[in-house]
Motif scaffolding. Sequence first.
Motif, short mmCIF file in Angstrom:
data_model
loop_
_atom_site.label_atom_id
_atom_site.label_comp_id
_atom_site.label_asym_id
_atom_site.label_seq_id
_atom_site.Cartn_x
_atom_site.Cartn_y
_atom_site.Cartn_z
N VAL A 241 7.55 -1.49 0.69
CA VAL A 241 8.53 -1.90 1.70
C VAL A 241 7.93 -1.70 3.08
CG1 VAL A 241 10.79 -1.41 2.70
CG2 VAL A 241 10.48 -1.31 0.22
N ALA A 242 7.94 -2.75 3.90
CA ALA A 242 7.57 -2.61 5.31
C ALA A 242 8.79 -2.07 6.04
CB ALA A 242 7.16 -3.96 5.88
N ASN A 243 8.66 -0.89 6.62
CA ASN A 243 9.78 -0.24 7.30
C ASN A 243 9.81 -0.69 8.75
OD1 ASN A 243 11.80 1.39 8.28
ND2 ASN A 243 10.87 3.32 7.62
N ARG B 288 6.43 2.91 -0.76
CA ARG B 288 6.56 2.41 -2.13
C ARG B 288 7.76 3.08 -2.79
NH1 ARG B 288 4.21 3.35 -7.47
NH2 ARG B 288 3.11 5.19 -6.66
N VAL B 289 8.65 2.26 -3.32
CA VAL B 289 9.88 2.77 -3.91
C VAL B 289 10.03 2.25 -5.34
CG1 VAL B 289 11.02 2.96 -1.68
CG2 VAL B 289 11.35 0.91 -3.04
N ARG C 93 13.95 5.88 -5.32
CA ARG C 93 13.06 7.04 -5.18
C ARG C 93 11.78 6.63 -4.46
NH1 ARG C 93 9.34 9.94 -8.79
NH2 ARG C 93 9.70 8.31 -10.34
N VAL C 94 11.43 7.37 -3.41
CA VAL C 94 10.21 7.10 -2.65
C VAL C 94 9.02 7.73 -3.36
CG1 VAL C 94 9.01 7.51 -0.47
CG2 VAL C 94 11.43 6.90 -0.46
N LEU C 95 8.02 6.91 -3.67
CA LEU C 95 6.86 7.36 -4.43
C LEU C 95 5.62 7.54 -3.58
CD1 LEU C 95 7.29 4.91 -7.43
CD2 LEU C 95 8.06 7.28 -7.31
N ASP C 96 5.54 6.82 -2.48
CA ASP C 96 4.30 6.83 -1.70
C ASP C 96 4.59 6.31 -0.30
OD1 ASP C 96 1.61 7.15 -1.22
OD2 ASP C 96 0.94 5.60 -2.62
N ARG C 97 3.81 6.78 0.67
CA ARG C 97 3.91 6.29 2.05
C ARG C 97 2.51 6.08 2.60
NH1 ARG C 97 9.11 7.19 4.56
NH2 ARG C 97 10.46 8.46 3.25
N VAL C 98 2.34 4.98 3.34
CA VAL C 98 1.11 4.70 4.07
C VAL C 98 1.48 4.53 5.53
CG1 VAL C 98 -0.72 3.01 4.47
CG2 VAL C 98 -0.13 3.68 2.13
N ARG C 99 0.82 5.27 6.39
CA ARG C 99 1.13 5.21 7.82
C ARG C 99 0.37 4.07 8.48
NH1 ARG C 99 -0.90 8.40 12.11
NH2 ARG C 99 -1.93 9.79 10.62
N THR C 100 1.06 3.37 9.38
CA THR C 100 0.45 2.31 10.17
C THR C 100 0.56 2.69 11.65
OG1 THR C 100 2.53 1.07 10.26
CG2 THR C 100 1.01 0.53 8.47
N SER C 101 -0.10 1.91 12.51
CA SER C 101 -0.17 2.27 13.92
C SER C 101 1.07 1.87 14.69
CB SER C 101 -1.40 1.62 14.56
OG SER C 101 -1.27 0.20 14.59
N GLN C 102 1.88 0.95 14.14
CA GLN C 102 3.06 0.44 14.83
C GLN C 102 4.14 0.14 13.79
OE1 GLN C 102 1.37 -2.24 18.36
NE2 GLN C 102 0.74 -3.05 16.39
N LEU D 141 6.41 -4.96 9.80
CA LEU D 141 7.36 -6.03 9.49
C LEU D 141 7.07 -6.73 8.18
CD1 LEU D 141 7.82 -7.79 12.96
CD2 LEU D 141 9.02 -5.81 12.02
N SER D 142 5.88 -6.64 7.67
CA SER D 142 5.54 -7.32 6.43
C SER D 142 4.45 -6.54 5.73
CB SER D 142 5.09 -8.76 6.71
OG SER D 142 4.82 -9.46 5.50
N CYS D 143 4.41 -6.63 4.41
CA CYS D 143 3.35 -5.99 3.65
C CYS D 143 3.00 -6.84 2.44
CB CYS D 143 3.74 -4.57 3.23
SG CYS D 143 5.20 -4.46 2.20
#
Length: 323
Positions: free
Chosen positions: A257-259, A267-268, A273-282, A285-287
């Motif tokens: 999910v793009a937050n 990743r849900v 349930r939240v399974l994973d997170r990847v940090r971006t610089s801003q 809107l899309s992934c």
Amino acid sequence: MQRVASITLSGFGVPESLRWHEGALWFSDLAHGTVHRWGGSGEPETVLKVPGRAGGLGWLPDGRMLVVSMDGGRVYRVERGGELVEHADIRDLVGGPVNDMLVDPRGRAYVGNFGFDYHAFVRESPNSMLYAPPGPPKALIACLGPNGTVLGATEPTLFPNGCLLTADGSTVVVAETLAMRLIAFPVRPDGTLGPSRVWAPLISPVLWHAVNHPGLLGRATRRISALLDKPAIARRSSSPIAPDGIAWDSDGETVWVANALRGECVRVAEGGRVLDRVRTSQNTLSCLVGGHDGRTLFAATVPTDDPVRAAELGGGRIEMVRL
């Protein structure tokens, strides 16, 4: 340790609608109305400019591309010679800019829209004030046949956004952005979508109740949310998640999910349930999970999703991380 995406391409307005097609990354720039293709090295190619700003992308079974005209209320088709022709006119079904689109393997298209002029509202008021009763207007998802015929529309939803089709073709999963959840629609034999169910809630029930409350509780919650709606604060918060673009993980069962509220892809699992997170610089809107071996997470990020301001800033980026 949380993974961090690296900046791969930059200088766009609002990059959106990431797609992996025929060995390349495709995306729209909502601020400039253009569609781009990137083969993995060098600069991306500008494929076309769409009247009314390019939005969601997809391809018919014969390879012709479909592209949304956000302000035109239409879906266009790119013919083999490059001519842009009207595929469908859905102005009678939309209440705001047309948005993302899913095209299934049979050529049926599912097209969402904002439901109202979202950017005009948030230029004047904090995002949390959308939930003051009666709440934001709802929007339909238009269901189109392979030839562009309108087959029907869904029940009203709160800002239908990114869409996915399950592997067996039986269900369309949709990011309901302003409801902070993913919902699922069964696909009927005629290509229309049946009644929805919640696939993954992405906000706590307590907070959702509070922000929508018609009384003092709601007014206080909305005001506090407005005060906290600052990038420096949002970066340190893990909830709620406003789903914009969505993508299947390589497992075919969980969803990235793009937050839109902060710089991350999440990743849900079904159920939320939240399974994973990847940090971006801003804000993201899309992934997309793609690449030549299907193991790269791409993210479209922006300093602002306001197309007017974004066109001036040119700060939109494509970021990526190996999974």
